[in-house]
Design an enzyme around this catalytic site. Sequence first.
Site, PDB file in Angstrom:
ATOM      1  N   ASP A  99       1.938  60.721 -19.739  1.00 39.62           N
ATOM      2  CA  ASP A  99       1.793  61.490 -18.503  1.00 39.62           C
ATOM      3  C   ASP A  99       2.169  62.942 -18.780  1.00 39.62           C
ATOM      4  O   ASP A  99       3.224  63.221 -19.359  1.00 39.62           O
ATOM      5  CB  ASP A  99       2.725  60.896 -17.434  1.00 39.62           C
ATOM      6  CG  ASP A  99       2.485  61.505 -16.067  1.00 39.62           C
ATOM      7  OD1 ASP A  99       1.394  62.065 -15.838  1.00 39.62           O
ATOM      8  OD2 ASP A  99       3.392  61.415 -15.219  1.00 39.62           O
ATOM      9  N   HIS A 156       2.764  72.686  -9.373  1.00 41.40           N
ATOM     10  CA  HIS A 156       3.693  71.541  -9.304  1.00 41.40           C
ATOM     11  C   HIS A 156       4.945  71.815 -10.137  1.00 41.40           C
ATOM     12  O   HIS A 156       6.075  71.624  -9.664  1.00 41.40           O
ATOM     13  CB  HIS A 156       2.988  70.271  -9.791  1.00 41.40           C
ATOM     14  CG  HIS A 156       3.910  69.101  -9.976  1.00 41.40           C
ATOM     15  ND1 HIS A 156       4.462  68.407  -8.922  1.00 41.40           N
ATOM     16  CD2 HIS A 156       4.379  68.497 -11.105  1.00 41.40           C
ATOM     17  CE1 HIS A 156       5.234  67.437  -9.384  1.00 41.40           C
ATOM     18  NE2 HIS A 156       5.200  67.466 -10.707  1.00 41.40           N
ATOM     19  N   GLU A 177       2.794  60.503  -6.854  1.00 42.23           N
ATOM     20  CA  GLU A 177       2.257  61.665  -7.558  1.00 42.23           C
ATOM     21  C   GLU A 177       0.757  61.443  -7.709  1.00 42.23           C
ATOM     22  O   GLU A 177       0.334  60.479  -8.352  1.00 42.23           O
ATOM     23  CB  GLU A 177       2.918  61.853  -8.930  1.00 42.23           C
ATOM     24  CG  GLU A 177       4.357  62.343  -8.798  1.00 42.23           C
ATOM     25  CD  GLU A 177       5.027  62.717 -10.102  1.00 42.23           C
ATOM     26  OE1 GLU A 177       5.976  63.512 -10.084  1.00 42.23           O
ATOM     27  OE2 GLU A 177       4.596  62.214 -11.162  1.00 42.23           O
ATOM     28  N   GLU A 207      -2.601  62.035  -9.304  1.00 39.92           N
ATOM     29  CA  GLU A 207      -2.988  62.510 -10.633  1.00 39.92           C
ATOM     30  C   GLU A 207      -4.390  62.021 -10.991  1.00 39.92           C
ATOM     31  O   GLU A 207      -4.939  61.131 -10.349  1.00 39.92           O
ATOM     32  CB  GLU A 207      -1.999  61.994 -11.690  1.00 39.92           C
ATOM     33  CG  GLU A 207      -0.545  62.347 -11.374  1.00 39.92           C
ATOM     34  CD  GLU A 207       0.394  62.173 -12.551  1.00 39.92           C
ATOM     35  OE1 GLU A 207      -0.083  62.157 -13.700  1.00 39.92           O
ATOM     36  OE2 GLU A 207       1.609  62.064 -12.302  1.00 39.92           O
ATOM     37  N   ASP A 261       1.279  58.047  -9.792  1.00 40.44           N
ATOM     38  CA  ASP A 261       2.481  57.873 -10.622  1.00 40.44           C
ATOM     39  C   ASP A 261       3.690  57.802  -9.693  1.00 40.44           C
ATOM     40  O   ASP A 261       4.379  58.790  -9.458  1.00 40.44           O
ATOM     41  CB  ASP A 261       2.579  59.048 -11.593  1.00 40.44           C
ATOM     42  CG  ASP A 261       3.820  58.978 -12.463  1.00 40.44           C
ATOM     43  OD1 ASP A 261       4.356  57.878 -12.643  1.00 40.44           O
ATOM     44  OD2 ASP A 261       4.239  60.036 -12.957  1.00 40.44           O
ATOM     45  N   ARG A 296      12.728  59.569  -6.913  1.00 41.40           N
ATOM     46  CA  ARG A 296      13.311  60.891  -7.190  1.00 41.40           C
ATOM     47  C   ARG A 296      14.816  60.843  -7.391  1.00 41.40           C
ATOM     48  O   ARG A 296      15.365  61.670  -8.133  1.00 41.40           O
ATOM     49  CB  ARG A 296      12.970  61.863  -6.064  1.00 41.40           C
ATOM     50  CG  ARG A 296      11.488  62.096  -5.872  1.00 41.40           C
ATOM     51  CD  ARG A 296      10.831  62.631  -7.116  1.00 41.40           C
ATOM     52  NE  ARG A 296       9.407  62.900  -6.885  1.00 41.40           N
ATOM     53  CZ  ARG A 296       8.558  63.179  -7.857  1.00 41.40           C
ATOM     54  NH1 ARG A 296       8.961  63.222  -9.121  1.00 41.40           N
ATOM     55  NH2 ARG A 296       7.298  63.406  -7.579  1.00 41.40           N
ATOM     56  N   GLN A 325      15.328  59.402 -10.888  1.00 38.22           N
ATOM     57  CA  GLN A 325      14.842  60.418 -11.834  1.00 38.22           C
ATOM     58  C   GLN A 325      15.823  61.578 -11.991  1.00 38.22           C
ATOM     59  O   GLN A 325      16.136  62.002 -13.107  1.00 38.22           O
ATOM     60  CB  GLN A 325      13.478  60.946 -11.348  1.00 38.22           C
ATOM     61  CG  GLN A 325      12.878  62.021 -12.237  1.00 38.22           C
ATOM     62  CD  GLN A 325      11.585  62.605 -11.638  1.00 38.22           C
ATOM     63  OE1 GLN A 325      11.106  62.155 -10.600  1.00 38.22           O
ATOM     64  NE2 GLN A 325      11.027  63.599 -12.295  1.00 38.22           N
ATOM     65  N   LYS A 335      10.202  56.236 -13.166  1.00 37.75           N
ATOM     66  CA  LYS A 335       8.744  56.244 -13.112  1.00 37.75           C
ATOM     67  C   LYS A 335       8.108  55.013 -13.756  1.00 37.75           C
ATOM     68  O   LYS A 335       6.902  54.819 -13.624  1.00 37.75           O
ATOM     69  CB  LYS A 335       8.200  57.502 -13.798  1.00 37.75           C
ATOM     70  CG  LYS A 335       8.414  58.767 -12.966  1.00 37.75           C
ATOM     71  CD  LYS A 335       8.119  60.006 -13.776  1.00 37.75           C
ATOM     72  CE  LYS A 335       8.321  61.257 -12.948  1.00 37.75           C
ATOM     73  NZ  LYS A 335       7.203  61.540 -12.032  1.00 37.75           N
ATOM     74  N   THR A 388       2.737  52.235 -12.136  1.00 35.35           N
ATOM     75  CA  THR A 388       1.795  53.355 -12.081  1.00 35.35           C
ATOM     76  C   THR A 388       0.461  52.750 -11.682  1.00 35.35           C
ATOM     77  O   THR A 388      -0.033  51.833 -12.351  1.00 35.35           O
ATOM     78  CB  THR A 388       1.666  54.034 -13.460  1.00 35.35           C
ATOM     79  OG1 THR A 388       2.963  54.440 -13.905  1.00 35.35           O
ATOM     80  CG2 THR A 388       0.760  55.256 -13.386  1.00 35.35           C
ATOM     81  N   GLU A 393       7.369  67.943  -3.225  1.00 36.35           N
ATOM     82  CA  GLU A 393       6.927  69.300  -2.907  1.00 36.35           C
ATOM     83  C   GLU A 393       6.578  69.445  -1.421  1.00 36.35           C
ATOM     84  O   GLU A 393       6.899  70.462  -0.800  1.00 36.35           O
ATOM     85  CB  GLU A 393       5.690  69.652  -3.729  1.00 36.35           C
ATOM     86  CG  GLU A 393       5.918  69.756  -5.210  1.00 36.35           C
ATOM     87  CD  GLU A 393       4.592  69.925  -5.931  1.00 36.35           C
ATOM     88  OE1 GLU A 393       4.030  68.907  -6.377  1.00 36.35           O
ATOM     89  OE2 GLU A 393       4.108  71.060  -6.025  1.00 36.35           O
TER      90      GLU A 393
HETATM   91  O1  LIG Z   1      10.535  68.864 -14.013  1.00 32.40           O
HETATM   92  C1  LIG Z   1      10.994  67.716 -14.134  1.00 32.40           C
HETATM   93  O2  LIG Z   1      12.175  67.511 -14.366  1.00 32.40           O
HETATM   94  C2  LIG Z   1      10.115  66.518 -14.005  1.00 32.40           C
HETATM   95  C3  LIG Z   1       9.090  66.441 -13.189  1.00 32.40           C
HETATM   96  C4  LIG Z   1       8.275  65.205 -13.090  1.00 32.40           C
HETATM   97  O3  LIG Z   1       8.298  64.522 -12.080  1.00 32.40           O
HETATM   98  C5  LIG Z   1       7.539  64.764 -14.305  1.00 32.40           C
HETATM   99  C6  LIG Z   1       6.146  64.239 -14.092  1.00 32.40           C
HETATM  100  O4  LIG Z   1       5.918  63.089 -13.747  1.00 32.40           O
HETATM  101  C7  LIG Z   1       5.033  65.152 -14.443  1.00 32.40           C
HETATM  102  C8  LIG Z   1       3.938  65.322 -13.443  1.00 32.40           C
HETATM  103  O5  LIG Z   1       3.464  64.352 -12.865  1.00 32.40           O
HETATM  104  O6  LIG Z   1       3.456  66.459 -13.277  1.00 32.40           O
HETATM  105 CA   LIG Z   2       3.629  62.194 -13.124  1.00 34.24          CA
HETATM  106 MG   LIG Z   3       4.801  55.865 -13.016  1.00 26.34          MG
END
Ligand SMILES: O=C(O)/C=C/C(=O)CC(=O)CC(=O)O
Ligand SMILES: [Ca+2]
Ligand SMILES: [Mg+2]
Length: 394
Positions: A118, A125, A191, A193, A223, A227, A230, A243, A247, A351
């Site tokens: 990914d 973003h 997410e 994508e 995805d 949060r 993470q 994550k 997916t 976001e």
């Molecule tokens: O900037 C970070 O710490 C991580 C961000 C994300 O969530 C990573 C990711 O899955 C990338 C994305 O989907 O753009």
């Molecule tokens: Ca992602």
């Molecule tokens: Mg995932």
Amino acid sequence: MPQHSPHAIPEGDPFGPDALPYGVFTTPDAPDHPRIGVRHGAFVLDVATAAAEHGSPYADLLDQPVLNPLMAAGRPVWEAVRAEIRGLLDAGVLPGGYARSLDEVTLHLPFEVADYVDFYASEHHASNVGRIFRPDSEPLTPNWKHLPIGYHGRAGTVVVSGTDVVRPRGQRKAPSDAAPSFGPSLRLDIEAEVGFVVGTPSPGPVPLEAFRDHVFGVCLVNDWSARDIQAWEYVPLGPFLGKSFATSVSAWVTPLEAFDAARTAPPSRTYPLLPYLDDSASPEPGGLDLRLEVRINGEVVSRPPFSAMYWTAAQQLAHMTVNGATLRTGDLFASGTVSGPEPDQLGCLLELTGGKGPWLADGDEVVITGWAPGRDGSRVGLGEVVGRVRPATA
Ligand SMILES: O=C(O)/C=C/C(=O)CC(=O)CC(=O)O
Ligand SMILES: [Ca+2]
Ligand SMILES: [Mg+2]
């Protein structure tokens, strides 16, 4: 197509002859016979059976429970199979008796996922997330505009659209908490994508100009991201359990050639790129004008534009193999969250809500759809990726 066909599709349908995405389906009368079909309007065309009954040399490649053998066969075969399916449509053999309503079939994970990578390719973003996760630092890390940042995800938990997603459990610790706690994620997110599916393997680096020889097609990806898990776990190695629980991918993989009319130049580059990433002299623009739409419980929450992505799929593939890493049939690499510059173009709740929530609740249904401009004003549908949140297991 004969006008009297009960399976004719409306003029302008995004699943017309210029789209023809591949999927794998079963029917109630043959639940043990998954095979390859092609979407046509609200129908699946049983191209596996049609090919067998019309003496096609590709019948065996289509009578398969996954797309992998077809994907491994390489671009000349991909183009020949697509031309043959179009020929059967033009001749009126398809839809004929080979159309099954989408309502009556079960769609399966269309390909066996080898590795899953990914990326993080939207400048909008990455800047927004940087501001939320690291408010005291520059939004973009110094490497961001020099290489497409990515991480290796978990191939075994890639699920097909329609699969419920169980709320993950894990460790989380807000900066104000004295100690970490354990439990169901309280900040479950999406997410939106775009995924790229590898067909032809490679023993090593895939340069920019070899992209089309290796990439079979495009799917939609959600995805799912916890949060709270993470934010606590990601330092310093990046995303992990926040994550890897699920997916989701669309049931349809659209061949790359369906997007020839959607190619567009990526945003201008801030810094010159190293030669293996430099696409400034490429004969074809590397960006794609794909328009996504995200709905939660039926309400449109965002329309992310893929054309705004800083890094192209060809650059991502070149980067992920430049160290000599091999490529396998079924490798899936996702673009990273697709976000545009406008407030209604953001691809995740992190976001959309400025990091404050609300987040996904149990029972919420997320639907991501997409389309691309086709020839002569037509649309090429990307299908949909649907998932409903189930409560965490006790
Ligand atoms: O900037 C970070 O710490 C991580 C961000 C994300 O969530 C990573 C990711 O899955 C990338 C994305 O989907 O753009
Ligand atoms: Ca992602
Ligand atoms: Mg995932």
